[in-house]
Design a protein around this motif. Structure first.
Motif, PDB file in Angstrom:
ATOM      1  N   ILE A 347       7.314 -20.906  -1.221  1.00 11.72           N
ATOM      2  CA  ILE A 347       6.020 -20.372  -0.798  1.00 11.72           C
ATOM      3  C   ILE A 347       5.556 -21.169   0.412  1.00 11.72           C
ATOM      4  N   SER A 348       5.120 -20.449   1.447  1.00  6.56           N
ATOM      5  CA  SER A 348       4.755 -21.120   2.698  1.00  6.56           C
ATOM      6  C   SER A 348       3.400 -20.660   3.185  1.00  6.56           C
ATOM      7  N   VAL A 349       2.618 -21.600   3.704  1.00  7.55           N
ATOM      8  CA  VAL A 349       1.373 -21.236   4.383  1.00  7.55           C
ATOM      9  C   VAL A 349       1.575 -21.497   5.871  1.00  7.55           C
ATOM     10  N   ILE A 383       3.454 -25.666  12.321  1.00  9.20           N
ATOM     11  CA  ILE A 383       2.465 -24.650  11.925  1.00  9.20           C
ATOM     12  C   ILE A 383       2.750 -24.074  10.533  1.00  9.20           C
ATOM     13  N   LYS A 384       3.404 -24.874   9.666  1.00 11.79           N
ATOM     14  CA  LYS A 384       3.787 -24.348   8.356  1.00 11.79           C
ATOM     15  C   LYS A 384       3.955 -25.458   7.323  1.00 11.79           C
ATOM     16  N   VAL A 385       3.570 -25.170   6.085  1.00 14.90           N
ATOM     17  CA  VAL A 385       3.924 -26.055   4.968  1.00 14.90           C
ATOM     18  C   VAL A 385       4.583 -25.175   3.909  1.00 14.90           C
ATOM     19  N   SER A 386       5.744 -25.594   3.424  1.00 15.55           N
ATOM     20  CA  SER A 386       6.457 -24.825   2.400  1.00 15.55           C
ATOM     21  C   SER A 386       6.677 -25.674   1.163  1.00 15.55           C
ATOM     22  N   VAL A 387       6.611 -25.009   0.005  1.00 17.49           N
ATOM     23  CA  VAL A 387       6.960 -25.688  -1.242  1.00 17.49           C
ATOM     24  C   VAL A 387       7.897 -24.790  -2.045  1.00 17.49           C
ATOM     25  N   LEU A 388       8.722 -25.432  -2.867  1.00 14.55           N
ATOM     26  CA  LEU A 388       9.598 -24.695  -3.767  1.00 14.55           C
ATOM     27  C   LEU A 388       9.033 -24.824  -5.173  1.00 14.55           C
TER      28      LEU A 388
END
Ligand code: ADP
Ligand code: ASP
Ligand code: MG
Length: 410
Positions: A347-349, A383-388
């Motif tokens: 999931i990424s913002v 310009i993004k943060v992602s988590v699994l």
């Protein structure tokens, strides 16, 4: 009068009634005096079926033959749409990738376009003929049919728009624009009037399937004006119709977070108990790169007694190959075991405003913690943060983040 490209995705040409509806929409543009090239996908579900047949016969099948099979879906729809257009009095002709030709490199299954011969298309469009072009496919260096990767018809459309110097490229789909997140899982998602190329590029690359990543990259480089809109909507176009993909400076109100995307196409791999010495990451990721396995997120655990674990994510479809490649290289790398988990979601913002605002990651971690969702891997870019996270939390996590960043529609 303008020259335009109209692209219709799988659900827009899912059956004969939909194909008739698309034909009459095209007729409308022709009657407005426009020169029209159309790019179409396969009927909804067709490409999945074709891929499944290849996989059922052989999980590690020959990529050339895969392309021979999966390119056929678009051959059907171009022919049917040309017939539907002729039936309502619109002069039309179908084109497969090899007939134009759309030249690509030889990376079967994920080929990149190299050139499109646009002159004949332009000549015919000027003479009033609608060109109905098969998306997703091209012709490789050895004259074999290639395909451009899933969702590749978007990229075909943008490339055709660049080749024929179209005024705009309208991507018709089953939603009426680009939203703050997938409107199918967050009913309160908001439609964006405009989105910056860079943001859309990032959103697409982390899973927002509304546009294929390469189509956005190409549109940005070739200055193609892309609009995403619904093929199901009735009534005339207004300035509010759809979403425009534009330059960052055309966007007046910049949000810190513009959108949230998720990808269920991931798999997590952990290589356990490897010697914690210089060169170990290079050897693991070296063998994977040599076999064209794309690695995305990576974490290395703290080491204990000189041994460490490395966890990374890959495309789920690459899981069998990744296992095979690592097992083959086991004598050189030296590890105790490989653990794999295909039930994960990334999931990424995303937002250009992150460049100048702190605290975006913190908000994300807090919102997930409040829902007791465990984060397995983290990665960030400008310009993004992602988590699994575990796949079962996908909807919950996306909705929680959508609210946490104040994106919910009123
Ligand atoms: P097509 O067959 O027309 O190419 P796709 O299924 O490839 O259509 O893309 C459209 C789908 O993209 C929508 O149905 C929607 O579920 C999904 N989607 C994901 N993220 C977004 C987003 N941010 N905005 C709009 N649609 C999105
Ligand atoms: N038919 C292809 C796919 O399903 C290409 C596309 O629809 O864009 O991936
Ligand atoms: Mg698509």
């Amino acid at each position: 009068m303008a020259r335009i490209v109209m692209k219709f995705g799988g659900t827009s040409v899912a059956d004969l009634d939909r194909i008739r509806a698309v034909a009459s929409r095209i007729k409308g543009e022709v009657e407005r005096g426009h020169q029209v090239a159309v790019v179409v996908s396969a009927m909804a579900g067709t490409t999945n079926q074709l891929v499944a047949w290849c996989q059922a016969l052989s999980p590690l099948h020959d990529a050339r033959e895969y392309d021979t099979v999966v390119a056929t879906g678009e051959q059907i729809t171009v022919g049917l749409l040309a017939i539907a257009l002729q039936e309502i009095g619109v002069e039309a002709r179908s084109w497969q990738g090899w007939q134009i030709p759309i030249r690509t490199d030889g990376a079967h299954g994920t080929a990149r376009m190299l050139s499109i011969e646009g002159r004949d298309l332009i000549r015919r469009m000027q003479a009033g003929q609608v060109a109905v072009i098969a998306g997703f496919q091209g012709l490789g260096p050895d004259n074999r049919v290639t395909t451009l990767g899933r969702g590749g018809s978007d990229t075909s459309a943008v490339a055709v728009a660049a080749a024929v110097e179209a005024e705009r490229c309208d991507i018709y789909t089953d939603v009426d624009g680009i939203y703050t997140t997938d409107p199918r899982i967050v009913p309160r998602a908001r439609k964006l009037r405009k989105v910056a190329y860079e943001e859309m590029l990032e959103l697409a690359s982390v899973g927002a399937k509304v546009l294929q990543t390469r189509s956005v990259e190409l549109a940005m480089n070739e200055r193609v004006r892309v609009r995403v809109l619904s093929s199901f909507a009735e009534g005339p176009d207004t300035p509010e119709t759809g979403t425009l993909v534009v330059d960052e400076d055309e966007i007046v109100e910049k949000e810190v977070v513009t959108g949230i995307a998720y990808s269920r196409d991931e798999a997590k791999v952990t290589v356990r108990k490897i010697a914690d010495r210089p060169g170990i990451a290079a050897s693991i990721f070296g063998v994977l790169a040599a076999r064209n396995v794309n690695v995305d997120m990576i974490v290395q655990n703290v080491s204990a007694e000189g041994l460490t674990d490395i966890t990374f994510t890959i495309g789920r479809a690459d899981l069998p190959r990744t296992r095979a490649v690592l097992e083959e290289a086991r004598p050189q790398i030296g590890f105790a075991e490989i653990l794999t988990d295909p039930n994960v979601t990334k999931i990424s913002v995303v937002g250009v405003g992150m460049r100048s605002h702190a605290g975006v990651a913190g908000t994300m971690f807090r919102a997930l913690a409040d829902k007791a969702i465990n984060i397995e891997v983290i990665s960030t870019s400008e310009i993004k943060v992602s988590v699994l996270v575990a796949a079962e939390y996908t909807e919950l996590a996306v909705r929680a983040l959508h609210s946490a960043y104040g994106l919910d529609a009123a």
